[in-house]
Design a protein around this motif. Structure first.
Motif: not given
Length: 305
Positions: A2-30
């Motif tokens: 099937s078409r969907l079976s050809q699509f890849r999946l993401a690797s498991p959650v890995d905060t050791t490698t990639y860290g926690e998700y966060h958004v860096t907001r800068r005061a000078d970024d409008p």
């Protein structure tokens, strides 16, 4: 294969490698947190016209902002007009991803939602959020502004589908937005803040419980917040109510529970009987471990509409 079976999946959650998700907001970024704010219009300058099969909604079962849109989509009768798929419930520093729990991305085969943003804006460095509305025609993100997406889904496709309910009627729009200006800070954002320690948490808790008391009084004599049918106002409030006692108030740190407000609690249960609300709810995706889910199937005696 099937078409969907050809699509890849993401690797498991890995905060050791990639860290926690966060958004860096800068005061000078409008730039806004929700950077993509395109709107669907019949003849507007964006070119995002309402056509069947053109748009895909990337959503999250866990996310109240996503559920606002998926409820509106269902009530607008758009199951066959705007497609939807779901990201995994957890993330690491890469942001939301497509994993085995809900399957691959059926539109682009992306493994990470970030890829949709980077396809739209090279080197994207902002917030990766759901809901995200994707345009197949231009292969770009239309919007990740949940409020605008919800309104457009509820209003722009009526020539293609018969809505079950008109959720953003013109005659009630001012009142819907006036309620949102109050309930947004006090309830939608305030529920999470109300469980935190310190003076800020105390202020949020007072505002939240005052809002609940006012809503309880309002709903004692009316079935819905505005008018005689479900509107966007009910959708916006309900997604927080359904998460309240299994999320921010799971340990009853704010109050003994939503049941303390009998009319508000009955109103919430009444909306849960509507398939658009019930079928877009997955308690497992947002319930704190060990929390007891209240009886959402208990009968709800409500005033006539």
């Amino acid at each position: 294969m099937s078409r969907l079976s050809q699509f890849r999946l993401a690797s498991p959650v890995d905060t050791t490698t990639y860290g926690e998700y966060h958004v860096t907001r800068r005061a000078d970024d409008p730039r806004p947190l929700y950077r993509f704010t395109g709107r669907i219009t019949e003849d507007g300058p964006t070119g995002f016209t309402p056509r069947a099969g053109r748009y895909h909604l990337y959503a999250g079962w866990f996310c109240p902002w996503s559920q606002r849109v998926t409820i509106a989509r269902a009530l607008a009768g758009l199951d066959d007009v705007v497609s939807v798929s779901y990201v995994d419930n957890v993330r690491d520093g890469r942001g939301w991803a497509f994993r085995e729990l809900y399957g691959p991305d059926p539109v682009n085969g992306f493994t990470l939602l970030r890829e949709a943003y980077e396809a739209t804006e090279e080197g994207f460095d902002g917030h990766i959020s759901v809901p995200t509305l994707w345009d197949r025609a231009t292969a770009t993100v239309v919007s990740n502004d949940f409020k605008g997406i919800g309104i457009d889904v509820g209003t722009r496709f009526r020539h293609l589908a018969e809505p079950l309910v008109v959720t953003y009627p013109e005659r009630h729009r001012d009142e819907i937005e006036e309620l949102d200006a109050w309930l947004g800070p006090a309830v939608n954002y305030g529920a999470a803040a109300a469980g935190r320690p310190g003076p800020d948490g105390a202020r949020a808790r007072a505002a939240l419980l005052d809002a609940f008391a006012t809503l309880d009084e309002r709903l004692a004599t009316r079935r819905y917040l505005v008018g005689s049918t479900v509107t966007e106002a009910d959708i916006r409030l309900w997604v927080t109510l359904v998460r309240y006692d299994v999320g921010p108030n799971a340990h009853r740190a704010i109050n003994p529970g939503l049941r303390e407000y009998p009319h508000l609690w009955a109103y919430a249960r009444d909306l849960y009987t509507v398939p658009a609300f019930r079928d877009t709810t997955d308690f497992e995706s947002f319930t704190v471990p060990g929390a007891e889910v209240p009886d959402w199937h208990a009968p709800a005696a409500r005033p006539p509409a």
